[in-house]
Design a protein around this motif. Structure first.
Motif, PDB file in Angstrom:
ATOM      1  N   TRP A 124     -15.323  -4.458 -17.193  1.00  0.00           N
ATOM      2  CA  TRP A 124     -13.540  -4.303 -17.337  1.00  0.00           C
ATOM      3  C   TRP A 124     -13.004  -5.057 -16.504  1.00  0.00           C
ATOM      4  O   TRP A 124     -12.538  -5.123 -15.364  1.00  0.00           O
ATOM      5  N   ILE A 125     -13.998  -5.890 -16.265  1.00  0.00           N
ATOM      6  CA  ILE A 125     -13.628  -7.390 -14.938  1.00  0.00           C
ATOM      7  C   ILE A 125     -12.189  -7.414 -15.653  1.00  0.00           C
ATOM      8  O   ILE A 125     -11.408  -8.324 -14.478  1.00  0.00           O
ATOM      9  N   PHE A 126     -11.411  -7.962 -16.601  1.00  0.00           N
ATOM     10  CA  PHE A 126     -10.109  -8.146 -16.663  1.00  0.00           C
ATOM     11  C   PHE A 126      -9.181  -7.554 -16.991  1.00  0.00           C
ATOM     12  O   PHE A 126      -8.560  -7.393 -17.647  1.00  0.00           O
ATOM     13  N   THR A 127      -9.830  -6.281 -16.952  1.00  0.00           N
ATOM     14  CA  THR A 127      -8.401  -5.428 -17.098  1.00  0.00           C
ATOM     15  C   THR A 127      -8.171  -4.550 -15.757  1.00  0.00           C
ATOM     16  O   THR A 127      -8.547  -4.375 -14.810  1.00  0.00           O
ATOM     17  N   SER A 128      -6.640  -4.697 -16.428  1.00  0.00           N
ATOM     18  CA  SER A 128      -6.180  -4.614 -15.163  1.00  0.00           C
ATOM     19  C   SER A 128      -4.244  -3.515 -16.030  1.00  0.00           C
ATOM     20  O   SER A 128      -4.337  -4.301 -17.364  1.00  0.00           O
ATOM     21  N   SER A 129      -3.678  -2.505 -15.328  1.00  0.00           N
ATOM     22  CA  SER A 129      -2.637  -1.606 -15.361  1.00  0.00           C
ATOM     23  C   SER A 129      -2.005  -3.035 -16.200  1.00  0.00           C
ATOM     24  O   SER A 129      -0.784  -2.563 -17.114  1.00  0.00           O
TER      25      SER A 129
END
Ligand code: PNS
Length: 162
Positions: A124-129
């Motif tokens: 999830w290191i590049f997952t953002s809202s």
């Protein structure tokens, strides 16, 4: 004494990265209060009521959590809720400046409230809202990054506003 952490954020919308932090935070704390900032000045895709509902759906598998909203200073809310810590996820280096500044300001405001950072899982290191909204706005597939109910809500929301 119960170890309580506040996990604050906008959660606009909640992502799998947030859920990963909550899951691991529950191994450190007896209880986590997931607190949505209710700030009318901040433009969000989902209303605070919608976000509360989305958190309730996405976090129903966890016990020892509570969902709440807050406004004003986070450290004041932490004191009010008898929490000793603020929990934040740290992704890539790009998060560091903002998180460090916020943690130091919070410590200056109240030395009794400690900020605890957990490394987000690599997946999830590049997952953002924000990145999820950006992709979904133009029809991108986000279903691997959010719970399935949230994927549906985001698709419906963009359909209704376009
Ligand atoms: O998910 P976000 O948008 O990165 O969360 C930011 C949040 C809600 C943690 C932050 O904006 C916050 O704590 N706001 C409340 C006001 C406050 O206490 N600010 C800290 C002093 S800088």
């Amino acid at each position: 004494m119960q170890k309580i952490a506040i996990y604050p954020g906008s959660f606009d919308p909640i992502t799998n990265g947030h859920i990963d932090i909550i899951e691991r935070g529950l191994k450190l704390f007896d209880k986590i209060i997931v607190a949505i900032l209710n700030n009318a000045a901040k433009e969000t895709l989902f209303s605070v009521e919608e976000r509360v509902e989305m958190l309730e759906t996405s976090l129903k598998q966890f016990s020892n959590i509570e969902i709440d909203t807050f406004d004003g200073l986070l450290v004041d809310y932490a004191v009010e809720r008898k929490a000793q810590a603020v929990l934040r996820g740290m992704r890539a280096v790009s998060d560091f400046d903002y998180e460090f500044q916020m943690a130091l300001m919070n410590r200056r405001l109240n030395r009794e409230v400690h900020t605890v950072f957990l490394m987000t899982g690599l997946r999830w290191i590049f997952t953002s809202s924000s990145i999820i909204k950006e992709a979904a706005r133009y029809g991108g597939d986000i279903k691997s990054m959010v719970p399935s109910e949230i994927n549906q809500k985001v698709i419906e929301k963009f359909r209704s506003v376009s």
